[in-house]
Design a protein around this motif. Sequence first.
Motif: not given
Length: 394
Positions: A299-312, A341-346
């Motif tokens: 999760l910290f890596e996803y944040l550092a990479l500036s990704k659109a994160i999906v999480a519980p 959530v994937l429907d929304r983001l995609c």
Amino acid sequence: MNDLKILYHHRTASRDGQSTHIEEMISAFRAIGCTVSIACPQVDTRDASGGSGGWVGAIKSLLPKHLYELAELAYSWVAYKRLVSMINVAKPDVIYERYNLFLLAGVWAKRRFGLPLIVEINAPMAQERRQYGGLAWPKMADWAEHFVWRNADYVLPVSRVLADYVIGKGVAADRVVVIPNGIREDQFAGLPSVDEAKARLKLTGRLVIGFTGFVREWDRLDRIVRWMASSDRYKNTHLLVIGDGPARAEIERCAVDQGIADRVSFTGAVRREEVPAISMAFDIALQTALVPYASPLCLFEYLALSKAIVAPDQPNHHELLTDNVDSVLYDPNDDQGIERVLDRLCGDANLRDRISVQAGRVIASKKLTWIEHARKIVALASRAIAAKTEQTSR
């Protein structure tokens, strides 16, 4: 007081997220000027899968549960002798210990040498093993856990959820300081662009949904595969898994059954320093359901990479993430939660972009780097040393 001499004590013998945390903290302590000695068993460098194999796994598989737990307790004597030897040579100012169940050596060494003891807690081991693996000696496990926690000068749980649990077990709140996982900033410098990363993986033009880690059944990536296959709206999506794990074969079999085998790929185990460059190919980064007290490294890596994160949507994630700001959270108890959530983001590139930009600001705003954590821990150690000096001078 960044010139501290730290004796780092742990019992971890596997090559996985645990070893990553250990290596990064040691590196960060040294980077800010501390001298670090390490007291630990020999690490099995051959196991890069993320499992807990090696000699520890072999012993665990051979011994009945009640004997294995007694062996763990007996290992405290081996660890204590190692600590005594190293303390006599290295003359540390403080013992920093990664907590493990039935590991009493740090407290024994603290008492013998009058050294401060700081204990990092990544999980409530007695509860976790009782719940998932079973314990032959649960009362002994509870006693050992509380003995270590209550005798440490400071305990450092990785989440607020875990901190509340520790305090509930009788540890004074002023000795409990949350230190989550983090990132090393230099690992995220000079990375390829999203398009460059996709081109290297032959995924140009795909909308990449990514997952990083050791894949287990409870990650339920088969749900992502079925969602991708459920509609022509998602025919441009690709699931990229950086890692391996026991659930890989089932996920690949599911992709074949759903007719989208060419849209699911695994890198297999890769070196940790290679992960950020590959992860840059992600458009959407998945954090799947996990125990409520965890601080997941990916999760910290996803944040550092500036990704659109999906999480519980769960309390430990609230400590880091804000729904619809730097992430989109889903109900892990909803059978269609992650799919919606994937429907929304995609379907909404603007939403993905907005979430990504905000995600990229979290690390700096919350100071979630190993270096910052090392500085906080050194400050705590200095406080503990000063308190002990004051005690002895009375």
